[in-house]
Design a protein around this motif. Structure first.
Motif, PDB file in Angstrom:
ATOM      1  N   PHE A  28       0.823  -1.206   0.000  1.00 39.25           N
ATOM      2  CA  PHE A  28       0.000   0.000   0.000  1.00 39.25           C
ATOM      3  C   PHE A  28       0.863   1.265   0.000  1.00 39.25           C
ATOM      4  CE2 PHE A  28      -2.232   2.944   3.041  1.00 39.25           C
ATOM      5  CZ  PHE A  28      -3.099   3.464   2.106  1.00 39.25           C
ATOM      6  N   VAL A  29       1.798   1.335   0.934  1.00 41.20           N
ATOM      7  CA  VAL A  29       2.590   2.557   1.080  1.00 41.20           C
ATOM      8  C   VAL A  29       3.454   2.807  -0.153  1.00 41.20           C
ATOM      9  CG1 VAL A  29       4.439   3.659   2.396  1.00 41.20           C
ATOM     10  CG2 VAL A  29       2.568   2.508   3.592  1.00 41.20           C
ATOM     11  N   SER A  30       4.080   1.749  -0.700  1.00 45.12           N
ATOM     12  CA  SER A  30       4.944   2.022  -1.848  1.00 45.12           C
ATOM     13  C   SER A  30       4.094   2.430  -3.055  1.00 45.12           C
ATOM     14  CB  SER A  30       5.851   0.837  -2.172  1.00 45.12           C
ATOM     15  OG  SER A  30       5.120  -0.338  -2.236  1.00 45.12           O
ATOM     16  N   PHE A  31       2.868   1.933  -3.092  1.00 42.17           N
ATOM     17  CA  PHE A  31       1.981   2.347  -4.173  1.00 42.17           C
ATOM     18  C   PHE A  31       1.607   3.817  -4.042  1.00 42.17           C
ATOM     19  CE2 PHE A  31      -0.654   1.540  -7.598  1.00 42.17           C
ATOM     20  CZ  PHE A  31      -0.401   0.261  -8.017  1.00 42.17           C
ATOM     21  N   ILE A  32       1.302   4.205  -2.809  1.00 43.04           N
ATOM     22  CA  ILE A  32       0.964   5.610  -2.563  1.00 43.04           C
ATOM     23  C   ILE A  32       2.162   6.501  -2.903  1.00 43.04           C
ATOM     24  CG2 ILE A  32       0.427   7.297  -0.755  1.00 43.04           C
ATOM     25  CD1 ILE A  32      -1.946   5.654  -1.587  1.00 43.04           C
ATOM     26  N   LEU A  33       3.363   6.046  -2.500  1.00 41.11           N
ATOM     27  CA  LEU A  33       4.568   6.819  -2.821  1.00 41.11           C
ATOM     28  C   LEU A  33       4.712   6.985  -4.323  1.00 41.11           C
ATOM     29  CD1 LEU A  33       7.264   5.528  -0.322  1.00 41.11           C
ATOM     30  CD2 LEU A  33       6.160   7.769  -0.420  1.00 41.11           C
ATOM     31  N   GLN A  34       4.423   5.900  -5.035  1.00 47.85           N
ATOM     32  CA  GLN A  34       4.542   5.954  -6.486  1.00 47.85           C
ATOM     33  C   GLN A  34       3.626   7.030  -7.060  1.00 47.85           C
ATOM     34  OE1 GLN A  34       4.960   3.010  -9.110  1.00 47.85           O
ATOM     35  NE2 GLN A  34       3.043   3.192 -10.177  1.00 47.85           N
ATOM     36  N   VAL A  40       2.345  14.140  -8.063  1.00 46.97           N
ATOM     37  CA  VAL A  40       2.508  15.358  -7.276  1.00 46.97           C
ATOM     38  C   VAL A  40       3.870  15.986  -7.544  1.00 46.97           C
ATOM     39  CG1 VAL A  40       2.408  16.365  -4.971  1.00 46.97           C
ATOM     40  CG2 VAL A  40       0.966  14.403  -5.534  1.00 46.97           C
ATOM     41  N   LEU A  41       4.904  15.157  -7.524  1.00 51.75           N
ATOM     42  CA  LEU A  41       6.240  15.714  -7.715  1.00 51.75           C
ATOM     43  C   LEU A  41       6.686  15.675  -9.178  1.00 51.75           C
ATOM     44  CD1 LEU A  41       7.919  14.038  -4.598  1.00 51.75           C
ATOM     45  CD2 LEU A  41       6.899  16.310  -4.744  1.00 51.75           C
ATOM     46  N   GLY A  42       5.897  14.964 -10.013  1.00 53.20           N
ATOM     47  CA  GLY A  42       6.254  14.888 -11.427  1.00 53.20           C
ATOM     48  C   GLY A  42       7.605  14.220 -11.645  1.00 53.20           C
ATOM     49  N   TRP A  43       7.888  13.207 -10.864  1.00 53.04           N
ATOM     50  CA  TRP A  43       9.218  12.636 -10.812  1.00 53.04           C
ATOM     51  C   TRP A  43       9.074  11.119 -10.734  1.00 53.04           C
ATOM     52  CZ3 TRP A  43      12.364  13.094  -5.640  1.00 53.04           C
ATOM     53  CH2 TRP A  43      13.646  12.613  -5.845  1.00 53.04           C
ATOM     54  N   PRO A  44       8.813  10.478 -11.886  1.00 49.54           N
ATOM     55  CA  PRO A  44       8.508   9.045 -11.854  1.00 49.54           C
ATOM     56  C   PRO A  44       9.705   8.217 -11.375  1.00 49.54           C
ATOM     57  CG  PRO A  44       8.557   9.881 -14.109  1.00 49.54           C
ATOM     58  CD  PRO A  44       8.851  11.035 -13.225  1.00 49.54           C
ATOM     59  N   VAL A  45       9.441   7.293 -10.468  1.00 50.29           N
ATOM     60  CA  VAL A  45      10.504   6.405 -10.002  1.00 50.29           C
ATOM     61  C   VAL A  45      10.114   4.974 -10.293  1.00 50.29           C
ATOM     62  CG1 VAL A  45      11.477   7.860  -8.206  1.00 50.29           C
ATOM     63  CG2 VAL A  45       9.460   6.474  -7.713  1.00 50.29           C
ATOM     64  N   GLY A  46      11.075   4.094 -10.428  1.00 52.82           N
ATOM     65  CA  GLY A  46      10.770   2.708 -10.774  1.00 52.82           C
ATOM     66  C   GLY A  46      10.687   1.797  -9.571  1.00 52.82           C
ATOM     67  N   TRP A  47      11.398   2.139  -8.510  1.00 50.09           N
ATOM     68  CA  TRP A  47      11.524   1.160  -7.416  1.00 50.09           C
ATOM     69  C   TRP A  47      10.216   0.909  -6.682  1.00 50.09           C
ATOM     70  CZ3 TRP A  47      10.331   2.755  -2.516  1.00 50.09           C
ATOM     71  CH2 TRP A  47      10.366   4.143  -2.260  1.00 50.09           C
ATOM     72  N   THR A  48       9.320   1.906  -6.651  1.00 51.16           N
ATOM     73  CA  THR A  48       8.091   1.750  -5.882  1.00 51.16           C
ATOM     74  C   THR A  48       7.267   0.577  -6.406  1.00 51.16           C
ATOM     75  OG1 THR A  48       7.213   3.465  -7.308  1.00 51.16           O
ATOM     76  CG2 THR A  48       7.822   4.105  -5.089  1.00 51.16           C
ATOM     77  N   LEU A  49       7.184   0.501  -7.734  1.00 57.09           N
ATOM     78  CA  LEU A  49       6.384  -0.559  -8.334  1.00 57.09           C
ATOM     79  C   LEU A  49       7.007  -1.925  -8.044  1.00 57.09           C
ATOM     80  CD1 LEU A  49       3.923  -1.056  -9.928  1.00 57.09           C
ATOM     81  CD2 LEU A  49       5.254  -0.926 -12.023  1.00 57.09           C
ATOM     82  N   GLU A  50       8.338  -1.974  -8.126  1.00 59.11           N
ATOM     83  CA  GLU A  50       9.018  -3.246  -7.843  1.00 59.11           C
ATOM     84  C   GLU A  50       8.795  -3.680  -6.408  1.00 59.11           C
ATOM     85  OE1 GLU A  50      13.041  -2.667  -8.946  1.00 59.11           O
ATOM     86  OE2 GLU A  50      12.654  -3.232 -11.015  1.00 59.11           O
ATOM     87  N   VAL A  51       8.906  -2.718  -5.493  1.00 59.80           N
ATOM     88  CA  VAL A  51       8.711  -3.066  -4.085  1.00 59.80           C
ATOM     89  C   VAL A  51       7.292  -3.569  -3.871  1.00 59.80           C
ATOM     90  CG1 VAL A  51       8.573  -2.150  -1.740  1.00 59.80           C
ATOM     91  CG2 VAL A  51      10.466  -1.499  -3.216  1.00 59.80           C
ATOM     92  N   SER A 123      15.663  -4.902 -11.054  1.00 64.23           N
ATOM     93  CA  SER A 123      16.520  -3.866 -11.627  1.00 64.23           C
ATOM     94  C   SER A 123      16.745  -2.628 -10.764  1.00 64.23           C
ATOM     95  CB  SER A 123      16.010  -3.474 -13.009  1.00 64.23           C
ATOM     96  OG  SER A 123      14.628  -3.326 -12.985  1.00 64.23           O
ATOM     97  N   TYR A 124      15.668  -2.032 -10.233  1.00 63.42           N
ATOM     98  CA  TYR A 124      15.880  -0.756  -9.536  1.00 63.42           C
ATOM     99  C   TYR A 124      16.446  -0.929  -8.136  1.00 63.42           C
ATOM    100  CZ  TYR A 124      13.382   1.756 -13.165  1.00 63.42           C
ATOM    101  OH  TYR A 124      13.002   2.302 -14.350  1.00 63.42           O
ATOM    102  N   ILE A 125      15.885  -1.897  -7.382  1.00 66.18           N
ATOM    103  CA  ILE A 125      16.299  -1.964  -5.988  1.00 66.18           C
ATOM    104  C   ILE A 125      17.484  -2.890  -5.793  1.00 66.18           C
ATOM    105  CG2 ILE A 125      14.110  -1.302  -4.941  1.00 66.18           C
ATOM    106  CD1 ILE A 125      13.463  -4.233  -4.632  1.00 66.18           C
ATOM    107  N   ASP A 126      17.977  -3.496  -6.890  1.00 66.88           N
ATOM    108  CA  ASP A 126      19.192  -4.282  -6.830  1.00 66.88           C
ATOM    109  C   ASP A 126      19.122  -5.409  -5.800  1.00 66.88           C
ATOM    110  OD1 ASP A 126      21.567  -4.762  -8.012  1.00 66.88           O
ATOM    111  OD2 ASP A 126      22.740  -3.713  -6.493  1.00 66.88           O
ATOM    112  N   LEU A 127      17.978  -6.093  -5.790  1.00 67.50           N
ATOM    113  CA  LEU A 127      17.828  -7.236  -4.906  1.00 67.50           C
ATOM    114  C   LEU A 127      17.997  -8.487  -5.754  1.00 67.50           C
ATOM    115  CD1 LEU A 127      16.796  -8.332  -2.064  1.00 67.50           C
ATOM    116  CD2 LEU A 127      14.578  -8.499  -3.173  1.00 67.50           C
TER     117      LEU A 127
END
Lengths: 171, 430
Positions: A28-34, A40-51, A123-127
């Motif tokens: 839930f939280v990583s989805f909200i962060l995404q 809101v910040l206009g700054w797409p990140v990849g790791w949230t979806l992976e998490v 890929s993003y979180i290097d796990l």
């Protein structure tokens, strides 16, 4: 002795539930962060979806292994619930032997597959994927363990409903 | 005997012996791999990669969680007061309230069972107080109106249909809107007639000047569908993201705005959601593994070829699917049918040129009706335990509603425009 064991089982179960709830919270939280990052910040990140997808995969397998109770399971129980308790215990034994059997037979191949996946990583979180996928081994072991426990209980003449580790807590 | 028939027999046998359906499918598929001499790790690989790779599936735990969070707070209660103020004044008023709250609540939860067990509990106690309605009638109309929930967006079954068919979730949701409202209208008409026939009481009307205050109290709850659907169709969020927003919103109003949910209750709601997500998840996992077997064996192509031989028309195909699903719905649980049986029909429907959004809505309506079809209607058991009414009495009272919903299903099946009108209006080219 038995009382202490049950207490321990109850304690372990509550911790397992804490982890399941936490995993859902992570989804839930990583989805909200995404959403915040992207809209809101206009700054797409990849790791949230992976998490969140990894946490969902863990939630399913961890939950199925340790948190879902017999009565929460989705099953086809028209026949199962109408036969005599004696026959039902027979059902539990046969189904349990088959399920534990196929999971046990496939376990070496599964371990091979999971350890082989160390060559890949998320890929993003290097796990490393072997760490991420190791949950399946835990799940398979839990399935085998639960089957053996239920078979044992059925052979001792306990009905499947009370042969649920989860129920000891409510009693 | 071919490996595939061994696999099928193993799955059916294990499920009948009482194994949860998800495990039966995993075990049967491993048996297939054994007999066919394939790598035994394929089952694990399909399950892991499938769960990790299907982004749309994330909507499921999130929708479940938002429904649970709404159920613990006073949100449902406020909503109920609002519905009562609007439609409670007519004959059979609480029956209407029941249907209307289902329509509004449906805009949030996406799950019929959550709907019946949550708000359903409140309204059943309201209806049976002082013996105004019989317990079985209260239970029956609650079950029937909960069926409408997942037809109106958002909807967990539609998410699953999108998963197996690759149809657009957004358009599937839209496609359900008009049929859902149509079904709600049918239920209300029937309730009116029953109220007259059986002499149900008229509630004391809520004075009109109290309506603004009640609306204000329910306003945050009423905004939920607006935020959710506005987000999806305003092109702001994807349906999956909207599910997360819905959960966040439910969390926010229950914990921060209304402050009527304790931390312990919130934890319990999250845990319950985690538990149901896992039990649905393992069923999905089993379906993913079994789906690999079905694909490797080229089953859909074979079935399509078989169908081509019979030169079935689209209409007779839909009719056949409806009959098969209704029969299966009496025996099997809806999500199982959706994930195991429906994928077999999808390629045939495509060959026959049936629109996927239309097909999806027909299938979901059908499966939801299955939830109240005796003897195995899951919703009947849920409302039965909530209302403490005997199953047979509920079944007797649910039959007229069932008939009304079946009529609606027939219309939806044979008049595709009922489904497709709204999606097309908003840009669907199907």
């Amino acid at each position: 002795m038995r009382g202490r064991l049950l207490k321990l089982a109850g304690w372990l179960r509550r911790r397992a539930e804490n982890i399941a709830a936490a995993l859902l919270a992570v989804v839930f939280v990583s989805f909200i962060l995404q959403i915040v990052f992207r809209y809101v910040l206009g700054w797409p990140v990849g790791w949230t979806l992976e998490v969140s997808t990894l946490a969902w995969m863990w939630l399913v397998l961890w939950g199925a292994a340790f948190v879902v109770r017999e009565r929460d399971e989705i099953r086809f129980d028209i026949l199962f619930s109408t036969v005599s308790p004696r026959l039902r215990r027979g059902f539990v034994v046969i189904a349990g032997v088959v399920l534990a059997g196929v999971f046990a037979i496939s376990l070496p191949a599964v371990v091979d597959y999971v350890t082989f996946m160390r060559v890949e990583s998320v890929s993003y979180i290097d796990l490393r994927l072997d760490y991420a996928f190791s949950i399946y081994i835990l799940f398979a072991l839990a399935v085998i363990g639960r089957c053996l426990y239920r078979i044992g209980a059925a052979l001792q003449g306990k009905s499947p409903e009370t042969a649920d580790l989860a129920l000891h807590r409510e009693e | 005997m071919s490996p595939f028939s061994v696999c099928l027999m193993a799955i059916v046998a294990l499920a009948i012996l009482g194994l949860p359906v998800g495990y039966a499918m995993i075990a049967g598929s491993i048996v297939y791999l054994l007999v066919a001499g394939q790598d035994l790790s394929i089952a694990a690989e399909q399950l892991l990669q499938g769960l990790r790779g299907s982004f749309v599936l994330l909507a499921i735990p999130l929708f479940i969680m938002s429904a649970e969070l709404m159920n613990v707070g006073s949100l449902s209660n406020r909503l109920l007061h609002f519905c009562n103020a609007i439609v409670g004044r007519f004959r059979g008023g609480l029956g209407h309230v029941n249907v209307v709250q289902s329509v509004i609540f449906a805009g949030m939860s996406g799950s019929a069972i959550a709907d019946a067990a949550g708000v359903g509990r409140l309204i059943i106690s309201l209806m049976t107080r002082e013996g105004r309605y019989t317990r079985s009638y209260a239970a029956a109309i609650t079950a029937a109106s909960a069926v409408v929930g997942p037809i109106i967006p958002p909807s967990i079954p539609m998410v699953l249909f999108a998963l197996v068919s690759d149809a657009s979730i957004g358009y599937l949701f839209l496609g359900g809107a008009v049929p859902g409202l149509l079904m709600a209208a049918a239920l209300m008409a029937l309730n009116s007639a029953m109220a007259r026939l059986r002499g149900f009481p008229v509630e004391e009307a809520v004075p009109l000047r109290a309506v603004p205050r009640i609306t204000f109290r329910a306003f945050p709850a009423l905004m939920m569908p607006v935020i959710l659907l506005g987000g999806i169709y305003g092109g702001i969020t994807t349906p999956t993201e909207a599910a997360a927003v819905a959960a966040a919103y439910a969390f926010l109003i229950s914990l921060v705005l209304y402050r009527d949910v304790t931390f312990a209750q919130a934890y319990e709601a999250v845990l319950t959601s985690a538990r149901s997500s896992a039990s649905i998840g393992i069923l999905i996992g089993g379906a993913l593994v079994f789906n690999y077997v079905v694909t490797i064996e080229n089953i859909p192509a074979d079935l399509s070829a078989f169908l081509a031989d019979y030169e079935l028309s689209a209409v007779s195909f839909l009719l056949m699917v409806n009959v098969i699903l209704l029969i299966l719905g009496c025996l099997l649980e809806g999500i199982t049918i959706l994930l195991v049986i429906v994928p077999i029909f999808i390629p045939m429907a495509q060959v026959l040129g049936i629109d996927m959004v239309h097909f999806g809505v027909v299938v979901v309506v059908n499966l939801m009706i299955g939830l109240i079809t005796p003897p195995y209607g899951l919703l009947l058991f849920v409302v039965g335990s909530v209302a403490e009414a005997p199953l047979l009495a509920i079944i007797r009272d649910v039959l007229p509603f069932l008939a009304a919903l079946l009529c609606a299903l027939a219309i939806i099946t044979f008049v595709p425009d009922v489904v497709l009108w709204l999606p097309r209006l908003l840009g669907y080219n199907g």
